[in-house]
Enzyme design. Structure first.
Site, mmCIF file in Angstrom:
data_model
loop_
_atom_site.group_PDB
_atom_site.id
_atom_site.type_symbol
_atom_site.label_atom_id
_atom_site.label_comp_id
_atom_site.label_asym_id
_atom_site.label_seq_id
_atom_site.Cartn_x
_atom_site.Cartn_y
_atom_site.Cartn_z
ATOM 1 N N ASP A 224 -21.890 41.280 89.644
ATOM 2 C CA ASP A 224 -22.764 42.145 88.844
ATOM 3 C C ASP A 224 -22.070 43.463 88.513
ATOM 4 O OD1 ASP A 224 -23.029 42.704 91.687
ATOM 5 O OD2 ASP A 224 -24.710 44.030 91.208
ATOM 6 N N GLU B 85 -24.717 43.657 94.283
ATOM 7 C CA GLU B 85 -24.102 44.696 95.105
ATOM 8 C C GLU B 85 -24.501 46.064 94.569
ATOM 9 O OE1 GLU B 85 -21.265 47.621 96.693
ATOM 10 O OE2 GLU B 85 -21.627 47.146 94.607
HETATM 11 ZN ZN LIG Z 1 -18.233 47.473 93.258
#
Ligand SMILES: [Zn+2]
Length: 376
Positions: free
Chosen positions: A68, A133
């Site tokens: 992501d 994340e």
């Molecule tokens: Zn990163």
């Protein structure tokens, strides 16, 4: 064209804004299955993750990272469109170029090269990849680690591809991070007229000396790897807006960035002891966002340092500076953890980019790290 650059471009062209993976993991999985990895897709909530492993025995070396990316902001402000992966003047442009699709590409190509040269390598190579994340991180690495623990699969060495470098690729390895402990403190008073203070109790007056003591406290002295723990107030709010009213309560938000010389329980206990000493009536809401972790030395740090020296001819520095990362979820399992990736100068910015040639350097550093740890 470079294999790593080509794959990094293909990943950037998939618009994977948290938690949407947009097909990045499919692409990685295809490449890994082609060289003998067993892949398990792990979807938790709205988040795609996967675990891939090649080999049955130990030691288990794992590349960890995220597909992501953070949002682009106004696309019109970008010199090159953020999802076109344009290479100009030797720089690869696009959202995720440095954080961290360049690293993901380098990891895959490093494995392809290493496996071609060492088809019967020692131990196992794994990938732990998430698409959450940059967001809340509730259904990503932390869940995969719980799943691994249930299966009694333990990572020995984990290389997180976060952009750790400052001026050139490999100049800095992050071998730990400070912990982060946040708190919302509400000090209760008794609201009243400023002209009749004997009928009221001013929570600002009561909180101030306690905050002064918290701010002046030496929580620890740090150590060889960490600076001293710091306490910082980020917000204070009280008052009705009127000039003649003593407020009924005062809210204070503060944060500890802490070293391995202390811990959550110790900081909470010492803070509350100071608040009690000052006779405050309060409620307190703690939130731990990450324990500190440290891989002071060991085979992984040594292998990465050697690989950087072999590849770039230059030494590297160990550092624990910066914010939190997914390493915080992996290190508590006992794994050695380092973060090693591209230069972080433009991450999360408009016009994020990375040096295209340095992606090849990074791939060679990763390949050489594998050689030091797993070559037969
Ligand atoms: Zn990163």
């Amino acid at each position: 064209m470079s294999n790593t650059l080509e794959l990094a471009q293909a990943l950037i062209q998939r618009r994977s804004i948290t938690p949407d993976d947009a097909g990045c993991q499919d692409l990685m999985i295809q490449r890994l299955e082609a060289i003998g990895f067993q892949v398990e897709r792990l979807r938790f909530g709205d988040v795609d993750n996967f675990w891939a492993r090649r080999g049955q025995s130990g030691p288990l070396f794992c590349f960890a990272g995220h597909t992501d990316v953070v949002p682009t902001g106004p696309e019109s402000e970008w010199t090159h469109p953020p999802f076109e992966a344009v290479v100009a003047d030797g720089q690869l442009h696009g959202r995720g170029a440095a954080d961290m699709k360049g690293s993901l590409a380098a990891m895959i190509v490093a494995c392809e090269n290493f496996v071609a040269a060492h088809p019967d390598h020692k131990g196992s190579i794994a990938f732990l990849i998430t698409s959450d994340e940059e967001g809340p991180a509730d259904n990503g690495t932390v869940k995969v680690m719980e799943w691994l623990e249930q299966r009694q699969e333990a990572i020995d060495y984990c290389l997180v591809g976060e952009p750790s470098s400052t001026d050139r690729v490999g100049d800095i390895i992050k071998n730990g991070r400070r912990g982060s402990l946040g708190c919302v403190l509400t000090v209760k008073g008794i609201q009243g007229h400023v002209a009749y203070p004997h009928l009221a109790r001013n929570p600002v007056h009561q909180a101030a000396p306690a905050l002064a003591e918290l701010a002046a406290t030496q929580w620890d002295n740090g150590n060889d790897h960490f600076p001293a723990t710091s306490f910082q107030v980020s917000n204070i709010q009280a008052g009705t807006g009127a000039t003649n009213v003593i407020p009924g309560h005062c809210e204070v938000v503060f944060n500890f960035r802490f070293s391995t010389e202390t811990n959550e329980a110790d900081l909470r206990q010492r803070t509350e002891a100071i608040l009690d000493k000052h006779g405050l009536e309060y409620t307190i809401d703690w939130k731990l966002s990450g324990h500190p972790f440290l891989t002071a030395e060991g085979e992984l740090v040594e292998a990465a340092q050697k690989a950087i020296l072999n590849t770039t001819g230059k030494p590297t520095q160990l550092s624990t500076a910066g914010g939190t990362s997914d390493g915080r979820f992996i290190a508590p399992s006992g794994a050695q953890v380092v973060e090693l990736g591209p230069v972080n100068a433009t991450i999360h910015q408009v016009d994020e980019h990375t040096n295209a040639a340095e992606l090849d350097t990074l791939e060679r550093i990763y390949t050489d790290t594998l050689k030091h740890l797993l070559a037969e």
